[in-house]
Design an enzyme around this catalytic site. Structure first.
Site, PDB file in Angstrom:
ATOM      1  N   ASN A 130      53.967  40.890  45.885  1.00 28.84           N
ATOM      2  CA  ASN A 130      52.746  41.683  46.044  1.00 28.84           C
ATOM      3  C   ASN A 130      51.510  40.943  45.558  1.00 28.84           C
ATOM      4  O   ASN A 130      50.441  41.061  46.138  1.00 28.84           O
ATOM      5  CB  ASN A 130      52.893  43.006  45.296  1.00 28.84           C
ATOM      6  CG  ASN A 130      51.588  43.749  45.150  1.00 28.84           C
ATOM      7  OD1 ASN A 130      51.046  43.865  44.052  1.00 28.84           O
ATOM      8  ND2 ASN A 130      51.048  44.221  46.257  1.00 28.84           N
ATOM      9  N   HIS A 131      51.654  40.177  44.479  1.00 30.00           N
ATOM     10  CA  HIS A 131      50.500  39.526  43.864  1.00 30.00           C
ATOM     11  C   HIS A 131      50.925  38.218  43.219  1.00 30.00           C
ATOM     12  O   HIS A 131      52.114  37.964  43.034  1.00 30.00           O
ATOM     13  CB  HIS A 131      49.873  40.439  42.804  1.00 30.00           C
ATOM     14  CG  HIS A 131      50.860  40.894  41.769  1.00 30.00           C
ATOM     15  ND1 HIS A 131      51.443  42.143  41.801  1.00 30.00           N
ATOM     16  CD2 HIS A 131      51.378  40.274  40.676  1.00 30.00           C
ATOM     17  CE1 HIS A 131      52.272  42.269  40.771  1.00 30.00           C
ATOM     18  NE2 HIS A 131      52.253  41.148  40.075  1.00 30.00           N
ATOM     19  N   GLN A 196      46.104  39.731  38.285  1.00 31.98           N
ATOM     20  CA  GLN A 196      47.162  39.689  39.297  1.00 31.98           C
ATOM     21  C   GLN A 196      46.600  40.076  40.666  1.00 31.98           C
ATOM     22  O   GLN A 196      46.821  41.174  41.158  1.00 31.98           O
ATOM     23  CB  GLN A 196      48.306  40.636  38.907  1.00 31.98           C
ATOM     24  CG  GLN A 196      49.060  40.175  37.660  1.00 31.98           C
ATOM     25  CD  GLN A 196      50.002  41.247  37.124  1.00 31.98           C
ATOM     26  OE1 GLN A 196      49.611  42.400  36.972  1.00 31.98           O
ATOM     27  NE2 GLN A 196      51.221  40.862  36.811  1.00 31.98           N
ATOM     28  N   ASP A 198      46.151  40.723  44.518  1.00 33.12           N
ATOM     29  CA  ASP A 198      47.118  41.020  45.575  1.00 33.12           C
ATOM     30  C   ASP A 198      47.033  40.005  46.705  1.00 33.12           C
ATOM     31  O   ASP A 198      45.931  39.607  47.124  1.00 33.12           O
ATOM     32  CB  ASP A 198      46.847  42.413  46.146  1.00 33.12           C
ATOM     33  CG  ASP A 198      47.492  43.507  45.321  1.00 33.12           C
ATOM     34  OD1 ASP A 198      47.695  43.302  44.116  1.00 33.12           O
ATOM     35  OD2 ASP A 198      47.787  44.585  45.891  1.00 33.12           O
ATOM     36  N   ARG A 226      65.543  41.572  44.078  1.00 32.78           N
ATOM     37  CA  ARG A 226      64.932  42.847  43.738  1.00 32.78           C
ATOM     38  C   ARG A 226      63.462  42.672  44.095  1.00 32.78           C
ATOM     39  O   ARG A 226      62.732  41.933  43.455  1.00 32.78           O
ATOM     40  CB  ARG A 226      65.128  43.172  42.261  1.00 32.78           C
ATOM     41  CG  ARG A 226      64.519  44.510  41.811  1.00 32.78           C
ATOM     42  CD  ARG A 226      63.199  44.254  41.168  1.00 32.78           C
ATOM     43  NE  ARG A 226      62.616  45.436  40.544  1.00 32.78           N
ATOM     44  CZ  ARG A 226      61.411  45.475  40.005  1.00 32.78           C
ATOM     45  NH1 ARG A 226      60.645  44.394  40.024  1.00 32.78           N
ATOM     46  NH2 ARG A 226      60.941  46.563  39.469  1.00 32.78           N
ATOM     47  N   ASP A 228      59.874  43.476  44.189  1.00 29.73           N
ATOM     48  CA  ASP A 228      58.970  44.220  43.306  1.00 29.73           C
ATOM     49  C   ASP A 228      57.883  44.935  44.101  1.00 29.73           C
ATOM     50  O   ASP A 228      57.300  44.368  45.026  1.00 29.73           O
ATOM     51  CB  ASP A 228      58.338  43.230  42.313  1.00 29.73           C
ATOM     52  CG  ASP A 228      57.484  43.905  41.268  1.00 29.73           C
ATOM     53  OD1 ASP A 228      58.033  44.674  40.463  1.00 29.73           O
ATOM     54  OD2 ASP A 228      56.259  43.660  41.249  1.00 29.73           O
ATOM     55  N   GLU A 270      62.148  48.135  45.103  1.00 30.82           N
ATOM     56  CA  GLU A 270      61.519  48.999  44.110  1.00 30.82           C
ATOM     57  C   GLU A 270      60.466  49.809  44.847  1.00 30.82           C
ATOM     58  O   GLU A 270      59.381  49.323  45.135  1.00 30.82           O
ATOM     59  CB  GLU A 270      60.864  48.178  42.992  1.00 30.82           C
ATOM     60  CG  GLU A 270      60.322  49.083  41.895  1.00 30.82           C
ATOM     61  CD  GLU A 270      59.207  48.443  41.065  1.00 30.82           C
ATOM     62  OE1 GLU A 270      58.997  48.898  39.932  1.00 30.82           O
ATOM     63  OE2 GLU A 270      58.551  47.510  41.552  1.00 30.82           O
ATOM     64  N   HIS A 336      63.446  47.756  32.842  1.00 26.65           N
ATOM     65  CA  HIS A 336      62.466  47.013  32.052  1.00 26.65           C
ATOM     66  C   HIS A 336      61.125  47.735  31.957  1.00 26.65           C
ATOM     67  O   HIS A 336      60.263  47.334  31.176  1.00 26.65           O
ATOM     68  CB  HIS A 336      62.257  45.637  32.671  1.00 26.65           C
ATOM     69  CG  HIS A 336      61.743  45.696  34.084  1.00 26.65           C
ATOM     70  ND1 HIS A 336      62.469  46.261  35.111  1.00 26.65           N
ATOM     71  CD2 HIS A 336      60.580  45.284  34.630  1.00 26.65           C
ATOM     72  CE1 HIS A 336      61.775  46.175  36.225  1.00 26.65           C
ATOM     73  NE2 HIS A 336      60.627  45.593  35.970  1.00 26.65           N
ATOM     74  N   ASP A 337      60.941  48.786  32.756  1.00 27.76           N
ATOM     75  CA  ASP A 337      59.678  49.510  32.781  1.00 27.76           C
ATOM     76  C   ASP A 337      59.781  50.831  32.019  1.00 27.76           C
ATOM     77  O   ASP A 337      60.799  51.135  31.410  1.00 27.76           O
ATOM     78  CB  ASP A 337      59.263  49.784  34.230  1.00 27.76           C
ATOM     79  CG  ASP A 337      58.773  48.534  34.944  1.00 27.76           C
ATOM     80  OD1 ASP A 337      58.235  47.642  34.269  1.00 27.76           O
ATOM     81  OD2 ASP A 337      58.943  48.452  36.176  1.00 27.76           O
TER      82      ASP A 337
END
Length: 571
Positions: A130-131, A196, A198, A226, A228, A270, A336-337
Site C-alpha cells: 500500500n505504501h 508512509q 501511498d 500476508r 497488508d 488483511e 501484532h496490532d
C-alpha cells in the site's frame, strides 16, 4: 501471454470448482495446505538474537525451528523484515528486495528458508504494498523532480483536498491523510502515518513493480504473502477518502500472478470488511484472495468473551459462512496490532472496554485494545484455554501469536501497538534468554505477573500442566480433526444461550465442539444427528457420552470446552 494466463486460471476455476462442492473419493480440497494449517505469527527482531547485538535475527529464528515444529506449527507468518527506518516497526519499507542488515544477510535468510523446509514448515511473509517509507528511493526521486518517472508512483494534489483530514488508518493519532511536502510543492496521500506515502496503483508501472516484488520473494521459497491493508491498496483515493471506489481487479491480477509463479502459493488478505463485501475480496469464483482474517467475527468473539452473550458471535459466524469452496477464513485472538472493535455498536464496544481494557491507556485508535491476551483475560487459565480451544475449533485455520503459547504479557509503557511486541521469553536468565547483549533493542517484561523469570519457555517445558504443553496438545488434537477445515458445519442449538456448539461433517465423519462462555456451570443437550449415532467420544476429556432419550447430555463447568468425535474415538 496475459491472455493465455487468464484462460489457464479461468479453466482451472471452472474445472476445479465443482469438485470442491463434492465429497469425492479424494477431495481436492485436501490438497490445499492452508485449509487446516496452524499459523504462528512472529517478528524476527523480537524472537531470538544469535549474535548478541540486542536484536533478533534469522540465525536466532533458525535455531528455534525445532521448538516451533514440536509445538505443532505448520507455517510461520513473518512480520516485515526488509530494510526500513523502523518508524513503524518495519511497515515503512525502504527496499522491497533485501533483508534488513539488523536481521542478518540474504544468506542467513536463505539458510532459514532451507531449514524451515527441512522441518516441513512453510513461510508466509508480510508484504506491504500500500505504501513505502518516505526514505524509499522511489519517493525521494518523486518529491525531488516532477519529471521523475517515480512522480506518478505516488498520489499528489496541487491543492489541499477537502477531505484532507478524513480516512486515516489510525484515528486519534493521525491528524491528516494528505500532507504538504515542501520539496515537491504538492500534497501527497497517505492512509497511514505521514512518513508512509501511498503508492498509486492506477499506474501500470506500480502494478508491474508489485508483481516483480511478489515474484522475487516467491523465488526465495516463500509459500505466500500476508497482504497488508488490502482495501487501501485497491482504493481510488481521489473518489472519497472515507468511501472510495475500489479496483477489485487488482486482487485478481495478484492472484493470477502468484498462482502462475507458484501453484500452491497463498495470498492472505488483511481486509476488515463487512460480510456483504467478502465476495469482492474472495472473488465470485474464488479467484482473488485464497484466505482472509475473519475480523468481523473476531470482534463479536471478544464481545462474547467479555459478556457471555454468544448470540451476536453466532450470527457473525453465520454471516461470514458463505465463501468460495477453495477459500478459507483464518481465525485469531491476538496479532501484532490492536484488537479492532470498530464494527461493534458503541454500547457493545464499551462493554468490552469495561472488562478487557478499562483504562484509557489500554485503548487505541478510538476503536480497539492494545493488550496481550493473557493480561486482558485476567491471567485466568481456564478462560485462556477456552478462548484458544475456541479459535482452534472454528471453521477455518487458526493463527497463534508468538508468546501466547506461554501466556506472555504486554508492556503498556511502550508506544501504541509496540506494547504487544516485546521480546520472546525463553528462560529465566538475563533478558529472558532472548539476547546476551547488555540491553535488548526493546525492553523485556521484567516485573509483575508476566515477568520473564516467571513466564518462560524453559520453565513451562518442565511442567506437564503448563500452558505451553496444553497448547501443544490442543494443536495435536486439532490435526486429528480435518473436518474443521474441510467439512460442512452448522451451529447446534444446545438449549443454553451461553454455550456455543458447532458440528462438522466431512466424508461420513463428525466432530462437535462445545464451549461455555459463562463462568457458571451449564448442562446442555446435544441432539443426535441420526438414530445410529449412539456415542460421543471426548478428544479433550478422554471419556465418552452415551445417548439418552433427549440425545446427549453434557455438563460443562464455567469456561469449560469439550471436543467430541461421533461414533468412535479414532477418525
Amino acid at each position: 501471454m496475459k491472455k493465455i494466463l487468464g484462460c489457464c486460471v479461468a479453466l482451472w476455476c471452472l474445472v476445479a470448482q465443482p469438485a470442491f462442492a463434492q465429497n469425492t473419493a479424494h477431495d481436492i480440497n485436501e490438497e490445499l495446505w492452508y485449509k487446516n494449517a496452524v499459523i504462528y505469527s512472529l517478528e524476527v527482531g523480537t524472537f531470538r538474537d544469535s549474535n548478541g547485538d540486542g536484536t533478533g535475527d534469522f540465525e536466532g529464528l533458525t535455531g528455534q525451528l525445532s521448538y516451533l515444529k514440536s509445538l505443532g506449527v505448520d507455517a510461520i507468518w513473518l512480520a516485515p523484515f526488509q530494510s526500513s527506518p523502523k518508524q513503524d516497526d518495519g511497515y515503512d519499507v525502504a527496499n522491497y528486495y533485501d533483508v534488513d542488515p539488523q536481521y542478518g544477510s540474504p544468506g542467513d535468510f536463505a539458510e532459514f528458508m532451507y531449514q524451515a523446509g527441512k522441518h516441513n514448515i512453510r513461510v508466509i511473509m508480510d508484504i506491504v504494498l500500500n505504501h513505502t517509507s518516505d526514505q524509499h528511493p522511489w519517493f525521494k526521486q518523486a518529491r525531488a523532480d516532477k519529471n521523475s518517472r517515480y512522480r506518478n508512483w505516488y498520489v499528489w494534489s496541487k491543492e489541499r483536498p477537502q477531505d484532507w483530514n478524513k480516512g486515516m488508518a489510525f484515528p486519534g493519532v493521525q491528524k491528516e491523510s494528505w500532507t504538504y511536502d515542501k520539496k515537491a510543492g504538492e500534497y501527497y496521500f497517505h492512509r497511514f502515518y505521514n512518513f508512509q506515502p501511498d503508492l498509486n496503483f492506477e499506474n501500470p508501472d506500480v502494478r508491474n513493480e508489485a508483481q516483480r516484488v511478489l515474484g522475487f520473494w516467491l523465488n526465495q521459497g516463500v509459500s505466500g504473502f500476508r497482504l497488508d491493508a488490502v482495501p487501501f491498496i485497491i482504493d481510488l483515493p481521489k473518489t472519497s477518502a472515507e468511501k472510495p471506489e475500489h479496483m477489485f481487479e487488482l486482487i485478481t491480477e495478484f492472484r493470477r500472478f502468484v498462482q502462475w509463479r507458484k501453484g500452491d502459493a497463498l495470498i492472505l488478505g488483511e481486509a476488515n470488511v463487512l460480510p456483504d463485501e467478502n465476495k469482492e475480496y474472495f472473488g465470485e469464483n474464488g479467484d482473488r484472495m485464497h484466505t482472509m482474517f475473519n475480523f468481523y467475527a473476531n470482534q463479536y468473539l471478544f464481545y462474547g468473551l467479555a459478556t457471555g452473550e454468544v448470540e451476536p458471535f453466532k450470527k457473525a459466524l453465520l454471516d461470514t459462512k458463505k465463501i468460495p469452496g477453495t477459500a478459507q477464513w483464518f481465525y485469531f485472538l491476538r496479532n501484532h496490532d490492536e484488537i479492532d472493535l470498530g464494527r461493534l455498536t458503541d454500547e457493545q464496544r464499551n462493554k468490552v472496554y469495561q472488562v478487557f481494557g478499562p483504562d484509557k491507556n489500554m485503548q487505541l485508535y478510538d476503536r480497539g485494545i492494545r493488550r496481550r491476551l493473557a493480561p486482558m483475560l485476567g491471567n485466568n487459565r481456564k478462560l485462556i484455554e477456552m478462548a484458544y480451544s475456541l479459535v482452534f475449533s472454528l471453521p477455518g485455520a487458526p493463527v497463534i501469536r508468538y508468546g501466547d503459547e506461554i501466556g506472555m504479557g504486554d508492556d503498556l509503557r511502550l508506544k501504541e501497538r509496540i506494547a504487544v511486541r516485546t521480546p520472546m521469553q525463553w528462560t529465566n536468565q538475563k533478558n529472558s534468554g532472548f539476547t546476551s547483549a547488555e540491553k535488548p533493542f526493546r525492553p523485556v517484561i521484567s516485573e509483575g505477573a508476566f515477568d520473564y523469570k516467571k513466564v518462560n519457555v524453559a520453565a513451562q517445558r518442565q511442567d506437564p500442566n503448563s500452558l505451553l504443553n496444553w497448547t501443544a496438545n490442543i494443536m495435536r488434537i486439532r490435526k486429528e480433526c480435518p473436518e474443521i477445515g474441510l467439512g460442512d458445519w452448522q451451529i447446534v442449538d444446545a438449549g443454553v444461550p451461553e454455550v456455543l456448539v458447532i458440528r462438522y461433517n466431512y466424508q461420513g465423519k463428525s466432530v462437535l465442539m462445545a464451549h461455555n462462555f459463562s463462568k457458571e456451570a451449564k448442562q446442555i443437550e446435544i441432539p443426535q444427528q441420526s438414530e445410529s449415532e449412539k456415542e460421543l467420544f471426548s478428544l479433550t476429556h478422554h471419556n465418552k457420552v452415551v445417548a439418552n432419550t433427549a440425545g446427549f447430555t453434557l455438563n460443562l463447568d464455567g469456561y469449560e470446552y469439550n471436543w467430541l468425535r461421533a461414533g468412535s474415538a479414532i477418525r
